[in-house]
Design an enzyme around this catalytic site. Structure first.
Site, PDB file in Angstrom:
ATOM      1  N   MET A 122       0.649  -1.002  -0.466  1.00 33.14           N
ATOM      2  CA  MET A 122      -0.069  -0.223   0.069  1.00 33.14           C
ATOM      3  C   MET A 122       1.185   1.140   0.171  1.00 33.14           C
ATOM      4  SD  MET A 122      -2.754  -1.214   2.353  1.00 33.14           S
ATOM      5  CE  MET A 122      -0.728  -2.446   4.015  1.00 33.14           C
ATOM      6  N   GLY A 123       1.951   1.568  -0.711  1.00 38.03           N
ATOM      7  CA  GLY A 123       2.247   2.790  -1.160  1.00 38.03           C
ATOM      8  C   GLY A 123       0.847   3.613  -1.144  1.00 38.03           C
ATOM      9  N   THR A 124       1.329   4.363  -0.215  1.00 38.80           N
ATOM     10  CA  THR A 124      -0.029   5.376   0.419  1.00 38.80           C
ATOM     11  C   THR A 124       0.440   6.588   1.045  1.00 38.80           C
ATOM     12  OG1 THR A 124      -0.757   2.825   1.180  1.00 38.80           O
ATOM     13  CG2 THR A 124      -1.103   5.142   2.653  1.00 38.80           C
ATOM     14  N   THR A 125      -0.920   7.076   0.913  1.00 44.06           N
ATOM     15  CA  THR A 125      -1.185   8.410   1.690  1.00 44.06           C
ATOM     16  C   THR A 125      -1.765   7.761   3.126  1.00 44.06           C
ATOM     17  OG1 THR A 125      -1.297   9.335  -0.247  1.00 44.06           O
ATOM     18  CG2 THR A 125      -1.678  10.644   1.657  1.00 44.06           C
TER      19      THR A 125
END
Lengths: 240, 245
Positions: free
Chosen positions: A9-12
């Site tokens: 989950m490359g994520t914010t």
């Protein structure tokens, strides 16, 4: 397309405390390499009735850490006879992250409300450090924590937009705006925005679908089709 | 300057002295391009994104350009290499016009030229890091072909680059047919572009659709597609399994 790449989950993810509680926010994109495996994932997971966790990094690692902590907190709540505090929950997460640091790849934000300290946010990045913004004066803490790949796009934004003593609605608007800005620029973030507001009254989940978010620089309002645009630019001739 | 015994050395190291300008890995990249043949010619679609790694850095990059009178070129991959290709093609068309013999290079010829350029660069271990879609019409004959960065080339009724191969072509295999109308072709391409928008991390919601017919090339204004998030399962996906995604 590497379908055997780990799900990340490359994520914010964002956690913000306000006057009375906390607001947690996240995007909804889970990727396997460059493929979006899940475009509507839920990265804000419940640990107890009053404590939630935002997950980023490896999907598997963050899920297993949450699962262990939920299990420990369940037993702890029974033994204690009352709801666990946010601090205890965060420290359990830290212990799991720290003691397995060589094997795990996950950045987490623990947020919640308890009757002793009110709304609190703890950030637990890779390696298992635990960070909590210290008290300021007598007003309750209002401190943002942003981790995940999309967060680099937000440091400047928060430097400018952050203020002390926000209301619940102001805090939620800030979180939604921030995640939306990160989605605009980070390929690893996208989809819908989910927020969770936790205070003394309980927990509220909100959902902001991708097409309801504001437009930023160089983005255009969405259309059904090019055909509609072509037909609308050549208006019907007038009939007398 | 090292002197190498060519029979023993690693073929890669022979190139190392002339290493000054090699595309080892791409920096600013464009994602998929899709092309289909339709009744009057070729329709092509590409978004306007130039990604810098995982950052969506540039959102108004035109990745489809007309070539001469009869062709349309779309490119994915490294944008600087695409700009270099456009420069080569400019020269090619210029010299062709200078003959002033009433003849002009058609899409088949341009495709063949591009194939040679891409393959020869590949042989020198200095590829142009692009996948190209070349479409056009000349004398009523429609042509749609593709060339990859290693020189693989072919023509077909529908082609795509990158993620488009995995996500768009299955849709096209199912729904493409001979003599599509302009409207049906646009709707088909938009359907493919919407799937790419959902499922390709480097996709950007700003695209252009280009058409080329015997009359000439038209590249549409940039526009965005509506997306759908209204599935009830999206509202509360973890309701049955707390902690999952």
């Amino acid at each position: 397309m590497d379908l055997n790449a780990p799900h990340t989950m490359g994520t914010t993810i964002i956690g913000v405390t306000y006057n009375g509680g906390v607001v947690l926010g996240a995007d909804s994109r889970t990727s396997t390499g460059m493929y979006v495996a899940n475009r509507a994932s839920d990265k804000i997971t419940q640990l107890t009735d009053n404590v939630y966790i935002c997950r980023s990094g490896s999907a598997a690692d963050s899920q297993i850490v949450s699962d262990y902590v939920r299990y420990f907190l369940h037993q702890h709540t029974i033994q204690l006879g009352q709801p666990a505090t946010v601090k205890v929950a965060a420290n359990l997460v830290r212990l799991v992250s720290y003691n397995n640091k060589n094997m795990l790849e996950t950045g987490l934000i623990v947020g919640g409300w308890d009757k002793y300290e009110g709304g609190k946010i703890y950030a637990i990045p890779l390696g298992g450090t635990i960070i909590e913004q210290p008290f300021c004066y007598w007003s309750l803490i209002t401190s943002p924590f942003i981790t995940g790949s999309g967060s680099t796009y937000l440091y400047g934004f928060f430097d400018q937009a952050w203020k002390e003593g926000m209301t619940k609605d102001e805090a939620e608007q800030l979180v939604v705006k921030a995640v939306s800005l990160a989605i605009a620029r980070d390929g690893a973030s996208g989809g819908v925005i989910r927020t969770v507001i936790i205070n003394s009254e309980g927990v509220t989940r909100n959902f902001y679908p991708g097409d309801s978010l504001p437009l930023w620089h160089e983005e255009l309002p969405p259309q059904n089709s090019l055909l509609e645009l072509l037909h609308s630019s050549s208006p019907e001739p007038m009939n007398v | 300057m090292q002197l190498m015994d060519s029979s023993h050395s690693n073929p890669m190291s022979l190139c190392s002295q002339a290493d000054s300008q090699r595309t080892l890995y791409p920096y600013v990249t464009g994602t998929s391009v899709i092309g289909v043949k339709y009744k009057d010619g070729i329709l092509m679609a590409a978004d306007m994104g130039g990604s810098y790694g995982s950052t969506l850095r540039y959102k108004s990059v035109e990745r489809m350009k007309p070539i001469g009178k009869h062709s349309l070129l779309g490119a994915s991959g490294e944008i600087s290499d695409f700009q270099e290709i456009l420069h080569y093609l400019d020269e090619l068309i210029l010299y062709d016009n200078m003959w002033d013999d009433g003849n002009s290079l058609g899409p088949k010829e341009v495709h063949s030229y591009l194939t040679r350029v891409m393959y020869n660069r590949r042989n020198k271990f200095n590829p142009l890091w692009n996948s190209l879609v070349l479409g056009g019409v000349k004398n009523g004959q429609k042509y749609l072909g593709t060339v990859s960065m290693i020189g693989v080339h072919f023509e077909d009724n529908h082609v795509a680059t990158g993620f488009g191969n995995h996500l768009a072509r299955p849709i096209l295999r199912d729904e493409w047919h001979e003599d599509l109308s302009f409207e049906d072709g646009v709707k088909l391409l938009e359907k493919c572009m919407r799937v790419l928008l959902y499922r390709d991390r480097s996709a950007v919601n700003k695209l252009q659709i280009a058409k080329i017919t015997e009359e000439g090339v038209t590249i549409s204004q940039p526009y965005s597609l509506k997306t759908f998030w209204g599935f009830s399962a999206f509202q509360n996906p973890t309701v049955g399994a707390e902690g999952s995604w």
